[in-house]
Scaffold this active site. Structure first.
Site, PDB file in Angstrom:
ATOM      1  N   HIS A  52       4.205  -8.355  -2.362  1.00 19.76           N
ATOM      2  CA  HIS A  52       5.391  -8.760  -1.600  1.00 19.76           C
ATOM      3  C   HIS A  52       5.037  -8.929  -0.118  1.00 19.76           C
ATOM      4  O   HIS A  52       5.373  -9.944   0.503  1.00 19.76           O
ATOM      5  CB  HIS A  52       6.490  -7.704  -1.789  1.00 19.76           C
ATOM      6  CG  HIS A  52       7.724  -7.962  -1.002  1.00 19.76           C
ATOM      7  ND1 HIS A  52       8.835  -8.555  -1.546  1.00 19.76           N
ATOM      8  CD2 HIS A  52       8.038  -7.706   0.294  1.00 19.76           C
ATOM      9  CE1 HIS A  52       9.772  -8.646  -0.620  1.00 19.76           C
ATOM     10  NE2 HIS A  52       9.306  -8.137   0.511  1.00 19.76           N
ATOM     11  N   GLU A  53       4.355  -7.947   0.441  1.00 18.01           N
ATOM     12  CA  GLU A  53       4.010  -8.009   1.864  1.00 18.01           C
ATOM     13  C   GLU A  53       2.940  -9.054   2.145  1.00 18.01           C
ATOM     14  O   GLU A  53       2.989  -9.741   3.171  1.00 18.01           O
ATOM     15  CB  GLU A  53       3.574  -6.631   2.362  1.00 18.01           C
ATOM     16  CG  GLU A  53       4.685  -5.601   2.356  1.00 18.01           C
ATOM     17  CD  GLU A  53       5.915  -6.031   3.145  1.00 18.01           C
ATOM     18  OE1 GLU A  53       5.776  -6.682   4.196  1.00 18.01           O
ATOM     19  OE2 GLU A  53       7.033  -5.709   2.708  1.00 18.01           O
ATOM     20  N   HIS A  85       4.577 -12.488   2.477  1.00 19.57           N
ATOM     21  CA  HIS A  85       5.148 -12.744   3.806  1.00 19.57           C
ATOM     22  C   HIS A  85       4.045 -13.176   4.783  1.00 19.57           C
ATOM     23  O   HIS A  85       4.181 -14.180   5.487  1.00 19.57           O
ATOM     24  CB  HIS A  85       5.817 -11.485   4.367  1.00 19.57           C
ATOM     25  CG  HIS A  85       7.114 -11.113   3.746  1.00 19.57           C
ATOM     26  ND1 HIS A  85       8.201 -11.952   3.687  1.00 19.57           N
ATOM     27  CD2 HIS A  85       7.506  -9.945   3.167  1.00 19.57           C
ATOM     28  CE1 HIS A  85       9.202 -11.331   3.102  1.00 19.57           C
ATOM     29  NE2 HIS A  85       8.807 -10.111   2.769  1.00 19.57           N
TER      30      HIS A  85
END
Length: 158
Positions: free
Chosen positions: A59-60, A63
């Site tokens: 997820h990170e 980004h």
């Protein structure tokens, strides 16, 4: 009237025992969501830990990668475009994710001044994390379906 009082005053475990027709994956999810990690068996805990670590990390990274592709090198400069989970995990957020089913990771640093179209690019960067969650969900569903085909039906709820 006593039946009503008896029905309303039951424990969470008794509540789930009253719902025997729920398929195993749903009941496991509901039990995990309501009762947290404490109600899971050792194999479920051992499966949950790498899944949570991987999901938070990807997820990170999503980004940071989208921000990098849109011109912002900040995440790369801080070493956040890595598969090393220690760079992404917030200790308290990870513990909450494991125990309660919700949590957080360390936010990826982003500098919108590098973006050519800051408004659009920030929206795309913000959207990258949730999109990665959906992709991981579909991969997980696919893996479960494949394992059911290979190994047979899911085991009975204990």
């Amino acid at each position: 009237m006593s039946d009503l009082n008896t029905t309303l005053c039951i424990s969470k475990t008794e509540f789930f025992d009253l719902l025997p027709d729920i398929p195993r994956p749903c009941s496991v999810y509901l039990k995990g969501a309501v009762m947290g990690l404490f109600n899971l068996s050792l194999p479920e805990i051992l499966i949950r830990i790498p899944v949570v670590l991987t999901a938070l990390m990807i997820h990170e990274i999503a980004h940071g990668y989208v921000a990098f592709r849109l011109g912002d090198p900040t995440a790369r400069n801080f070493g956040r475009l890595t598969l090393n989970p220690l760079k992404h995990l917030d200790p308290m957020g990870t513990i909450c994710m494991l125990l309660f089913g919700f949590g957080w990771a360390r936010p990826v640093p982003i500098n919108t001044r590098y973006f050519k179209k800051p408004r659009r690019d920030m929206a795309l960067t913000a959207l990258a994390g949730p999109v990665s969650n959906f992709i991981l969900t579909f991969i997980g569903i696919l893996l479960v379906d494949i394992s059911i085909v290979i190994f047979g039906a899911l085991p009975e709820a204990s």
